[in-house]
Design a protein around this motif. Structure first.
Motif, PDB file in Angstrom:
ATOM      1  N   GLU A 166      -1.726   2.917  13.805  1.00 52.71           N
ATOM      2  CA  GLU A 166      -1.987   1.771  14.669  1.00 52.71           C
ATOM      3  C   GLU A 166      -3.476   1.666  14.995  1.00 52.71           C
ATOM      4  OE1 GLU A 166      -1.911  -1.577  16.584  1.00 52.71           O
ATOM      5  OE2 GLU A 166      -0.227  -0.767  15.428  1.00 52.71           O
ATOM      6  N   ALA A 167      -4.142   2.790  15.202  1.00 50.02           N
ATOM      7  CA  ALA A 167      -5.575   2.777  15.484  1.00 50.02           C
ATOM      8  C   ALA A 167      -6.348   2.198  14.306  1.00 50.02           C
ATOM      9  CB  ALA A 167      -6.067   4.188  15.804  1.00 50.02           C
ATOM     10  N   TYR A 168      -5.970   2.569  13.095  1.00 54.04           N
ATOM     11  CA  TYR A 168      -6.634   2.017  11.909  1.00 54.04           C
ATOM     12  C   TYR A 168      -6.337   0.524  11.776  1.00 54.04           C
ATOM     13  CZ  TYR A 168      -8.808   6.004   9.598  1.00 54.04           C
ATOM     14  OH  TYR A 168      -9.658   7.032   9.270  1.00 54.04           O
ATOM     15  N   ARG A 169      -5.097   0.149  12.047  1.00 53.74           N
ATOM     16  CA  ARG A 169      -4.745  -1.272  11.962  1.00 53.74           C
ATOM     17  C   ARG A 169      -5.559  -2.081  12.965  1.00 53.74           C
ATOM     18  NH1 ARG A 169       0.260  -0.683  12.637  1.00 53.74           N
ATOM     19  NH2 ARG A 169       0.839  -0.648  10.429  1.00 53.74           N
ATOM     20  N   ALA A 170      -5.748  -1.534  14.158  1.00 57.26           N
ATOM     21  CA  ALA A 170      -6.528  -2.231  15.181  1.00 57.26           C
ATOM     22  C   ALA A 170      -7.988  -2.351  14.786  1.00 57.26           C
ATOM     23  CB  ALA A 170      -6.401  -1.496  16.516  1.00 57.26           C
ATOM     24  N   SER A 171      -8.459  -1.441  13.935  1.00 52.28           N
ATOM     25  CA  SER A 171      -9.838  -1.489  13.453  1.00 52.28           C
ATOM     26  C   SER A 171      -9.978  -2.349  12.203  1.00 52.28           C
ATOM     27  CB  SER A 171     -10.342  -0.072  13.141  1.00 52.28           C
ATOM     28  OG  SER A 171     -10.381   0.713  14.310  1.00 52.28           O
ATOM     29  N   GLY A 172      -8.872  -2.960  11.763  1.00 51.58           N
ATOM     30  CA  GLY A 172      -8.931  -3.871  10.626  1.00 51.58           C
ATOM     31  C   GLY A 172      -8.485  -3.276   9.310  1.00 51.58           C
ATOM     32  N   THR A 173      -7.905  -2.067   9.332  1.00 52.09           N
ATOM     33  CA  THR A 173      -7.475  -1.415   8.100  1.00 52.09           C
ATOM     34  C   THR A 173      -5.995  -1.081   8.188  1.00 52.09           C
ATOM     35  OG1 THR A 173      -9.666  -0.424   7.826  1.00 52.09           O
ATOM     36  CG2 THR A 173      -7.874   0.513   6.521  1.00 52.09           C
ATOM     37  N   PRO A 174      -5.120  -1.937   7.631  1.00 49.92           N
ATOM     38  CA  PRO A 174      -3.694  -1.634   7.650  1.00 49.92           C
ATOM     39  C   PRO A 174      -3.379  -0.475   6.710  1.00 49.92           C
ATOM     40  CG  PRO A 174      -4.101  -3.591   6.342  1.00 49.92           C
ATOM     41  CD  PRO A 174      -5.413  -3.220   6.973  1.00 49.92           C
ATOM     42  N   GLY A 175      -2.328   0.249   7.026  1.00 53.59           N
ATOM     43  CA  GLY A 175      -1.946   1.374   6.183  1.00 53.59           C
ATOM     44  C   GLY A 175      -0.488   1.713   6.352  1.00 53.59           C
ATOM     45  N   GLN A 176      -0.016   2.661   5.554  1.00 54.03           N
ATOM     46  CA  GLN A 176       1.378   3.069   5.606  1.00 54.03           C
ATOM     47  C   GLN A 176       1.492   4.525   5.199  1.00 54.03           C
ATOM     48  OE1 GLN A 176       4.155   0.480   3.611  1.00 54.03           O
ATOM     49  NE2 GLN A 176       5.718   2.069   3.429  1.00 54.03           N
ATOM     50  N   ALA A 177       1.903   5.374   6.129  1.00 51.96           N
ATOM     51  CA  ALA A 177       2.205   6.766   5.796  1.00 51.96           C
ATOM     52  C   ALA A 177       3.545   6.798   5.071  1.00 51.96           C
ATOM     53  CB  ALA A 177       2.261   7.603   7.064  1.00 51.96           C
ATOM     54  N   ARG A 178       3.725   7.804   4.195  1.00 48.94           N
ATOM     55  CA  ARG A 178       4.972   7.880   3.426  1.00 48.94           C
ATOM     56  C   ARG A 178       5.572   9.280   3.497  1.00 48.94           C
ATOM     57  NH1 ARG A 178       1.857   3.947   0.569  1.00 48.94           N
ATOM     58  NH2 ARG A 178       3.049   2.005   0.384  1.00 48.94           N
ATOM     59  N   THR A 179       6.897   9.320   3.418  1.00 44.01           N
ATOM     60  CA  THR A 179       7.650  10.568   3.504  1.00 44.01           C
ATOM     61  C   THR A 179       7.540  11.344   2.194  1.00 44.01           C
ATOM     62  OG1 THR A 179       9.664   9.563   2.645  1.00 44.01           O
ATOM     63  CG2 THR A 179       9.300   9.450   5.047  1.00 44.01           C
ATOM     64  N   LYS A 180       8.034  12.564   2.207  1.00 46.44           N
ATOM     65  CA  LYS A 180       8.013  13.379   0.983  1.00 46.44           C
ATOM     66  C   LYS A 180       8.812  12.711  -0.124  1.00 46.44           C
ATOM     67  CE  LYS A 180       8.748  18.068  -0.740  1.00 46.44           C
ATOM     68  NZ  LYS A 180       9.151  19.450  -0.401  1.00 46.44           N
ATOM     69  N   GLU A 181       9.946  12.125   0.229  1.00 46.70           N
ATOM     70  CA  GLU A 181      10.751  11.430  -0.785  1.00 46.70           C
ATOM     71  C   GLU A 181       9.973  10.279  -1.409  1.00 46.70           C
ATOM     72  OE1 GLU A 181      15.032   9.051  -1.225  1.00 46.70           O
ATOM     73  OE2 GLU A 181      14.377   9.811   0.733  1.00 46.70           O
ATOM     74  N   GLU A 182       9.308   9.488  -0.573  1.00 44.86           N
ATOM     75  CA  GLU A 182       8.516   8.371  -1.090  1.00 44.86           C
ATOM     76  C   GLU A 182       7.337   8.861  -1.913  1.00 44.86           C
ATOM     77  OE1 GLU A 182       8.972   4.937   2.304  1.00 44.86           O
ATOM     78  OE2 GLU A 182       7.930   6.780   2.876  1.00 44.86           O
ATOM     79  N   PHE A 183       6.707   9.946  -1.478  1.00 46.68           N
ATOM     80  CA  PHE A 183       5.581  10.503  -2.212  1.00 46.68           C
ATOM     81  C   PHE A 183       6.029  11.035  -3.573  1.00 46.68           C
ATOM     82  CE2 PHE A 183       2.790  14.110  -3.278  1.00 46.68           C
ATOM     83  CZ  PHE A 183       1.551  13.478  -3.275  1.00 46.68           C
ATOM     84  N   THR A 184       7.154  11.712  -3.600  1.00 50.55           N
ATOM     85  CA  THR A 184       7.654  12.304  -4.841  1.00 50.55           C
ATOM     86  C   THR A 184       7.904  11.241  -5.900  1.00 50.55           C
ATOM     87  OG1 THR A 184       8.654  14.123  -3.591  1.00 50.55           O
ATOM     88  CG2 THR A 184       9.482  13.751  -5.820  1.00 50.55           C
ATOM     89  N   ARG A 185       8.306  10.052  -5.476  1.00 53.30           N
ATOM     90  CA  ARG A 185       8.584   8.961  -6.425  1.00 53.30           C
ATOM     91  C   ARG A 185       7.365   8.594  -7.264  1.00 53.30           C
ATOM     92  NH1 ARG A 185      10.355   4.034  -3.234  1.00 53.30           N
ATOM     93  NH2 ARG A 185       9.882   3.069  -5.245  1.00 53.30           N
ATOM     94  N   PHE A 186       6.163   8.812  -6.757  1.00 59.98           N
ATOM     95  CA  PHE A 186       4.963   8.485  -7.521  1.00 59.98           C
ATOM     96  C   PHE A 186       4.904   9.272  -8.830  1.00 59.98           C
ATOM     97  CE2 PHE A 186       3.043   7.432  -3.222  1.00 59.98           C
ATOM     98  CZ  PHE A 186       2.955   6.066  -3.452  1.00 59.98           C
ATOM     99  N   PHE A 187       5.549  10.428  -8.881  1.00 56.54           N
ATOM    100  CA  PHE A 187       5.449  11.312 -10.038  1.00 56.54           C
ATOM    101  C   PHE A 187       6.688  11.280 -10.922  1.00 56.54           C
ATOM    102  CE2 PHE A 187       2.768  12.929  -6.651  1.00 56.54           C
ATOM    103  CZ  PHE A 187       1.563  13.120  -7.303  1.00 56.54           C
ATOM    104  N   SER A 188       7.582  10.333 -10.673  1.00 57.26           N
ATOM    105  CA  SER A 188       8.827  10.239 -11.421  1.00 57.26           C
ATOM    106  C   SER A 188       8.561  10.219 -12.931  1.00 57.26           C
ATOM    107  CB  SER A 188       9.580   8.974 -11.010  1.00 57.26           C
ATOM    108  OG  SER A 188      10.742   8.812 -11.781  1.00 57.26           O
ATOM    109  N   GLY A 189       9.250  11.105 -13.660  1.00 60.69           N
ATOM    110  CA  GLY A 189       9.129  11.148 -15.112  1.00 60.69           C
ATOM    111  C   GLY A 189       7.991  12.003 -15.624  1.00 60.69           C
ATOM    112  N   TRP A 190       7.139  12.494 -14.734  1.00 59.97           N
ATOM    113  CA  TRP A 190       6.024  13.344 -15.130  1.00 59.97           C
ATOM    114  C   TRP A 190       6.299  14.778 -14.703  1.00 59.97           C
ATOM    115  CZ3 TRP A 190       0.442  11.233 -15.519  1.00 59.97           C
ATOM    116  CH2 TRP A 190       0.448   9.973 -16.135  1.00 59.97           C
ATOM    117  N   GLU A 191       5.609  15.716 -15.319  1.00 64.48           N
ATOM    118  CA  GLU A 191       5.830  17.139 -15.073  1.00 64.48           C
ATOM    119  C   GLU A 191       4.831  17.641 -14.034  1.00 64.48           C
ATOM    120  OE1 GLU A 191       5.107  18.543 -18.984  1.00 64.48           O
ATOM    121  OE2 GLU A 191       7.102  17.975 -19.740  1.00 64.48           O
ATOM    122  N   LEU A 192       5.343  18.076 -12.894  1.00 66.58           N
ATOM    123  CA  LEU A 192       4.484  18.566 -11.823  1.00 66.58           C
ATOM    124  C   LEU A 192       3.929  19.944 -12.153  1.00 66.58           C
ATOM    125  CD1 LEU A 192       6.680  17.496  -8.800  1.00 66.58           C
ATOM    126  CD2 LEU A 192       4.323  16.727  -9.171  1.00 66.58           C
TER     127      LEU A 192
END
Length: 279
Positions: free
Chosen positions: A216-242
């Motif tokens: 919210e502090a970043y949004r108030a300063s003009g920079t919107p953002g979105q934190a993501r959970t481990k499940e959401e983060f893990t999806r970025f690597f789908s199909g690749w070998e960690l």
């Protein structure tokens, strides 16, 4: 506007770029957290508010930067010689090319960012080892097709050979349920087998209330953002070998002996990090 290894520029004149120094900017706030000097009163005031709300933001930023150094060194040692760093941010030495070329001087590195503030300081990113090459392209991560088609990318990297893609501390500034994953999937589809992907990303998993206040502090300063959970983060690597240790917090990813952040908690680091390879 773009810059290449010889320092030449194309496009609009730098003097026409409005850096909006009277408004806080996330890149300059990050520079402040890292102890840099490319920040101004508006940035320091916004950073101060963020630190008051979430005191570990400074530690989180520095732990994230250390992850970038370690991941780049690991990949260069493993044989990667082409690096694409999207969402570069203001140069704070050592930069990615300094780390990669410290291992393999012949490494080629392209930095990409859509921020005129970064463009104004991009010359620092172009000081390549003579055996390698660096380039900077003014491009938007939300249009990966245009980014990869840019002449600076095509002239510096061979996209038919493996590329180490770095998306560090970038995707949490891409809000929306699916947009960030769509961007990553485009890069993953286009890059050839043997390419790698390194990502760090803010998460609410360890301190949901604190991260909500920070967002919210970043949004108030003009920079919107979105934190993501481990499940959401893990999806970025789908199909690749960690690579080991898989999905972990930034300071726990292959820490160096005597690492400065060895006593940092997961809640203070506040970011997931991982590196993967395309089969």
């Amino acid at each position: 506007m773009s810059q290449t290894v010889d320092g030449t520029t194309g496009g609009a004149d730098d003097s026409s770029v409005d850096l909006e120094l009277d408004r806080a900017h996330s890149a300059r706030m990050y520079d402040y957290y890292l102890g840099g000097h490319t920040n101004f009163p508006a940035d320091r005031e916004a950073a101060g508010r963020a630190m008051a709300i979430f005191p570990s933001v400074l530690v989180a930023a520095r732990a994230n930067r250390e992850f970038m150094h370690r991941a780049t060194r690991f990949l260069a040692t493993a044989g990667m010689r082409q690096f694409l760093d999207v969402g570069t941010g203001i140069p704070t030495s050592p930069n990615l090319h300094e780390v990669a070329q410290g291992v393999a001087p012949e490494s080629r590195v392209v930095y990409a960012d859509n921020d005129p503030i970064v463009l104004a300081h991009a010359q620092a990113l172009l000081r390549s080892h003579p055996a390698g090459r660096t380039a900077y392209v003014q491009a938007d991560a939300t249009d990966p097709a245009a980014l990869l088609a840019a002449p600076e990318v095509r002239q510096t990297l061979d996209l038919g050979e493996p590329v180490a893609l770095s998306l560090n501390a970038l995707l949490h500034f891409v809000p929306g349920e699916h947009r960030a994953h769509e961007i990553v999937e485009y890069f993953k589809d286009v890059l050839p087998s043997g390419s790698t992907l390194a990502i760090s990303h803010v998460t609410p998993d360890f301190d949901p209330e604190g991260i909500a206040r920070l967002t919210e502090a970043y949004r108030a300063s003009g920079t919107p953002g979105q934190a993501r959970t481990k499940e959401e983060f893990t999806r970025f690597f789908s199909g690749w070998e960690l690579f080991e240790p898989g999905i972990t917090t930034s300071h726990r990813w292959r820490p160096d002996p005597g690492q400065t952040f060895g006593d940092v908690s997961d809640a203070e680091a506040a970011c997931y990090a991982a590196v993967a390879r395309k089969p």
